[in-house]
Design a protein around this motif. Structure first.
Motif, PDB file in Angstrom:
ATOM      1  N   GLY A   1       0.795  -1.224   0.000  1.00  9.06           N
ATOM      2  CA  GLY A   1       0.000   0.000   0.000  1.00  9.06           C
ATOM      3  C   GLY A   1       0.827   1.272   0.000  1.00  9.06           C
ATOM      4  N   ALA A   2       0.148   2.377   0.360  1.00 11.40           N
ATOM      5  CA  ALA A   2       0.670   3.711   0.075  1.00 11.40           C
ATOM      6  C   ALA A   2       1.692   4.240   1.072  1.00 11.40           C
ATOM      7  CB  ALA A   2      -0.506   4.688  -0.003  1.00 11.40           C
ATOM      8  N   SER A   3       1.651   3.824   2.333  1.00 15.26           N
ATOM      9  CA  SER A   3       2.480   4.498   3.351  1.00 15.26           C
ATOM     10  C   SER A   3       3.233   3.505   4.227  1.00 15.26           C
ATOM     11  CB  SER A   3       1.588   5.385   4.221  1.00 15.26           C
ATOM     12  OG  SER A   3       0.826   6.263   3.446  1.00 15.26           O
ATOM     13  N   PRO A   4       4.030   2.612   3.641  1.00 11.73           N
ATOM     14  CA  PRO A   4       4.702   1.581   4.442  1.00 11.73           C
ATOM     15  C   PRO A   4       5.722   2.143   5.431  1.00 11.73           C
ATOM     16  CG  PRO A   4       5.564   1.593   2.195  1.00 11.73           C
ATOM     17  CD  PRO A   4       4.369   2.494   2.199  1.00 11.73           C
ATOM     18  N   ILE A   5       6.394   3.239   5.087  1.00 10.41           N
ATOM     19  CA  ILE A   5       7.427   3.788   5.978  1.00 10.41           C
ATOM     20  C   ILE A   5       6.774   4.414   7.212  1.00 10.41           C
ATOM     21  CG2 ILE A   5       9.355   5.405   6.127  1.00 10.41           C
ATOM     22  CD1 ILE A   5       9.761   5.080   3.119  1.00 10.41           C
ATOM     23  N   HIS A   6       5.736   5.211   6.993  1.00 11.77           N
ATOM     24  CA  HIS A   6       5.000   5.795   8.130  1.00 11.77           C
ATOM     25  C   HIS A   6       4.472   4.700   9.053  1.00 11.77           C
ATOM     26  CE1 HIS A   6       4.735   9.157   5.243  1.00 11.77           C
ATOM     27  NE2 HIS A   6       4.477   9.947   6.265  1.00 11.77           N
ATOM     28  N   GLN A   7       3.832   3.691   8.434  1.00 11.46           N
ATOM     29  CA  GLN A   7       3.112   2.693   9.242  1.00 11.46           C
ATOM     30  C   GLN A   7       4.058   1.843  10.081  1.00 11.46           C
ATOM     31  OE1 GLN A   7      -0.379   2.931   8.965  1.00 11.46           O
ATOM     32  NE2 GLN A   7      -0.102   1.947  10.962  1.00 11.46           N
ATOM     33  N   ALA A   8       5.250   1.559   9.552  1.00 13.48           N
ATOM     34  CA  ALA A   8       6.207   0.754  10.312  1.00 13.48           C
ATOM     35  C   ALA A   8       6.581   1.447  11.623  1.00 13.48           C
ATOM     36  CB  ALA A   8       7.464   0.508   9.469  1.00 13.48           C
ATOM     37  N   ILE A   9       6.762   2.766  11.582  1.00  7.55           N
ATOM     38  CA  ILE A   9       7.123   3.501  12.807  1.00  7.55           C
ATOM     39  C   ILE A   9       5.917   3.634  13.722  1.00  7.55           C
ATOM     40  CG2 ILE A   9       7.938   5.714  13.698  1.00  7.55           C
ATOM     41  CD1 ILE A   9       9.685   5.989  11.253  1.00  7.55           C
ATOM     42  N   ILE A  10       4.765   3.967  13.157  1.00  6.06           N
ATOM     43  CA  ILE A  10       3.545   4.105  13.978  1.00  6.06           C
ATOM     44  C   ILE A  10       3.255   2.800  14.718  1.00  6.06           C
ATOM     45  CG2 ILE A  10       1.029   4.382  13.852  1.00  6.06           C
ATOM     46  CD1 ILE A  10       1.524   6.390  11.542  1.00  6.06           C
ATOM     47  N   ASP A  11       3.526   1.680  14.084  1.00  5.18           N
ATOM     48  CA  ASP A  11       3.277   0.375  14.715  1.00  5.18           C
ATOM     49  C   ASP A  11       4.393  -0.045  15.676  1.00  5.18           C
ATOM     50  OD1 ASP A  11       0.941   0.237  13.307  1.00  5.18           O
ATOM     51  OD2 ASP A  11       1.630  -1.240  11.850  1.00  5.18           O
ATOM     52  N   GLY A  12       5.436   0.765  15.788  1.00  3.72           N
ATOM     53  CA  GLY A  12       6.522   0.447  16.718  1.00  3.72           C
ATOM     54  C   GLY A  12       7.378  -0.722  16.286  1.00  3.72           C
TER      55      GLY A  12
END
Length: 312
Positions: free
Chosen positions: A117-128
């Protein structure tokens, strides 16, 4: 190998530079999104990839719809061996996917099939996450569903932000992409089907994503602030005014008698300490709308924050 490169933002510039330097690769043309109006004057601005392509003296093609018959004809006329796609921003038709000898090769900012999907870099950090990475793959009709070629893991540090992780992955990915193309042409690149049962998705990030929910745990808030820095930036509201939150620390103060979001401390010695869902969070860098970002201590020299008030 003769290629067409498709990309748009800064993330793709790293790959374009590495491919341009590789002796084994010839870039016939760069395809990027059309110039867009930006800034106060709303003047048309080229994409980061277009600027770099012009610096490298590579022909640039732009279209609002690269799947139109007129644009397809331009792509066919180039007679490329492969199309390389890095954060381009338009969906490719089946005809483009099958247009060249080696197909369309994509660089994705996660360890697929995680975070399609569109935001893998953001989501990896948000998910810790503690480990993320980069994947090269053959593109298919589904979003990020194609067969994988190479992966490279990257350790996530506790203070990484989207900005720092973006630069790491773009740099590592650029080298991995060159190796991928060279090995494909040599006939030695691996090909591994994705396990769809293990797929997760990273949906598009927008400004609403950055709104801090103070009822979350301190760790969740800490990860959110890093996961939307520098864009779209974490934010909250104080007395109805927007307050951007650039940096926080997990604090140990626990006060069961107040609601999440309540300001527990606000002075130059302690910073701004706010009740979270399980303990507290210390805001150490922030920005009032229309002003420059600043450390909390400097902010508190000029602003008065009332203890007991709520952020939200």
């Amino acid at each position: 190998m003769k290629i067409i490169f498709m990309g748009t933002p800064d993330f793709a510039v790293y790959s374009l530079e590495s491919l341009a330097e590789a002796q084994e690769i010839e870039i016939l043309a760069v395809v990027t999104q059309p110039d867009r109006p930006k800034g106060r004057g709303q003047k048309l601005r080229p994409t980061a990839v277009k600027k770099k392509a012009l610096d490298l003296k590579i022909p640039v093609l732009q279209s609002e719809n690269i799947n139109s018959e007129e644009f397809l004809e331009k792509l066919r006329a180039l007679s490329a061996d492969a199309i390389v796609v890095v954060a381009f921003g338009q969906k490719l038709s089946e005809e483009i996917l099958n247009m060249t000898k080696y197909g369309c090769i994509n660089l994705h900012g996660s360890l697929l099939p995680e975070y399609r999907g569109a935001s893998p870099i953001h989501q990896a950090i948000i998910d810790g996450k503690k480990v993320t990475g980069i994947t090269t793959m053959y593109m298919a009709e589904g979003w990020d569903t194609g067969d994988m070629i190479y992966k490279k893991e990257v350790d996530l540090k506790n203070n990484d932000t989207v900005g720092s992780l973006h630069d790491k992955l773009a740099d590592i990915g650029a080298d991995l992409l060159v190796k991928t193309l060279i090995d494909i042409e040599k006939g030695i690149a691996p090909r591994e089907e994705q396990d769809d049962s293990k797929a997760t998705y990273a949906s598009k990030i927008d400004k609403k994503t950055g709104r801090i929910d103070w009822s979350k745990t301190s760790e969740e808030i800490y990860n959110l602030v890093r996961g939307v820095n520098p864009w779209p930036t974490a934010h909250t509201y104080y007395q109805g005014k927007l307050l951007k939150v650039w940096k926080v620390e997990i604090d140990t103060q626990v006060d069961e008698d107040v609601e999440a979001g309540t300001i527990l401390k606000a002075d130059v010695n302690n910073g701004i300490v706010v009740k979270s869902g399980d303990a507290s969070i210390k805001i150490t860098r922030l920005q009032v709308s229309g002003r420059k970002k600043m450390d909390a201590k400097k902010f508190l020299n000029g602003y008065t924050i009332d203890i007991g008030e709520k952020l939200g």
